[in-house]
Structures are given as C-alpha cells and as structure tokens.
Design a protein around this motif. Structure first.
Motif, PDB file in Angstrom:
ATOM      1  N   ASP A  10      43.291  36.808  37.107  1.00  0.00           N
ATOM      2  CA  ASP A  10      42.048  36.778  37.851  1.00  0.00           C
ATOM      3  C   ASP A  10      41.911  35.477  37.821  1.00  0.00           C
ATOM      4  O   ASP A  10      41.507  34.769  36.904  1.00  0.00           O
ATOM      5  CB  ASP A  10      40.965  37.651  37.232  1.00  0.00           C
ATOM      6  CG  ASP A  10      39.616  37.332  37.538  1.00  0.00           C
ATOM      7  OD1 ASP A  10      39.507  36.677  38.637  1.00  0.00           O
ATOM      8  OD2 ASP A  10      38.590  37.692  36.908  1.00  0.00           O
ATOM      9  N   PRO A  11      42.213  34.725  39.213  1.00  0.00           N
ATOM     10  CA  PRO A  11      41.988  33.551  39.104  1.00  0.00           C
ATOM     11  C   PRO A  11      40.511  32.751  38.951  1.00  0.00           C
ATOM     12  O   PRO A  11      40.281  31.596  38.959  1.00  0.00           O
ATOM     13  CB  PRO A  11      42.558  33.013  40.438  1.00  0.00           C
ATOM     14  CG  PRO A  11      42.089  34.147  41.390  1.00  0.00           C
ATOM     15  CD  PRO A  11      42.354  35.299  40.340  1.00  0.00           C
ATOM     16  N   ASN A  12      39.520  33.812  39.154  1.00  0.00           N
ATOM     17  CA  ASN A  12      38.196  33.374  39.035  1.00  0.00           C
ATOM     18  C   ASN A  12      37.507  33.562  37.565  1.00  0.00           C
ATOM     19  O   ASN A  12      36.329  33.513  37.386  1.00  0.00           O
ATOM     20  CB  ASN A  12      37.186  33.985  40.120  1.00  0.00           C
ATOM     21  CG  ASN A  12      37.753  33.763  41.610  1.00  0.00           C
ATOM     22  OD1 ASN A  12      37.872  32.462  41.683  1.00  0.00           O
ATOM     23  ND2 ASN A  12      38.024  34.731  42.317  1.00  0.00           N
ATOM     24  N   GLY A  13      38.315  34.146  36.860  1.00  0.00           N
ATOM     25  CA  GLY A  13      37.811  34.578  35.381  1.00  0.00           C
ATOM     26  C   GLY A  13      37.783  33.483  34.537  1.00  0.00           C
ATOM     27  O   GLY A  13      38.235  32.271  34.793  1.00  0.00           O
TER      28      GLY A  13
END
Length: 77
Positions: A10-13
C-alpha cells in the motif's frame, strides 16, 4: 490468529509508532507442512499484561514471500 496467504503493498499507507513488546514464536508440523506462529505479548500498557495479543501464522510459501519483501525494504542480502 491469521494465516497470511497474500501480501499487497500500500504505497499510501502510513505506519504509526508502535508500542514496544515481545514476540513468542512456535513451530507446528501439520499435514500440509510446518507452520510458524508469531504472537505478540501484551505490553505493560495493556490491561492484560503478558497475554497474547496478535498471532500471525506463516507456512513455507508465505514465509518466503515475507523474507523477499523484508530483503527489498531493508536492502538485506
């Protein structure tokens, strides 16, 4: 308990600061092979100090995937 079968990045986590605790691990032999179970132990801030909190189960495939991910993240050999 949770048996990990798939990992997804999850690159936005965001990763929050975690409470420091200990981890106990066990190994069991099953019909489908070895399972390693890692259980975090309740920290001093918890109501039930020393009680198992979260358990993750890894079979051979999920362990290999986790090792691959950790090697990439931390540039391990």
């Amino acid at each position: 308990m949770a048996k990990i079968v798939k990992y997804e990045y999850d690159p936005n986590g965001q990763v929050k600061d975690a409470t420091v605790t200990e981890c106990v691990y066990k190994v069991s032999e099953t019909a489908s092979g070895k399972i390693a179970a890692f259980t975090t132990v309740g920290s001093g801030a918890r109501k039930a100090v020393g009680k198992g909190s979260q358990t993750l189960h890894f079979d051979r495939d999920s362990a290999q995937q986790m090792i691959h991910i950790l090697r990439e993240i931390f540039d391990l050999k």
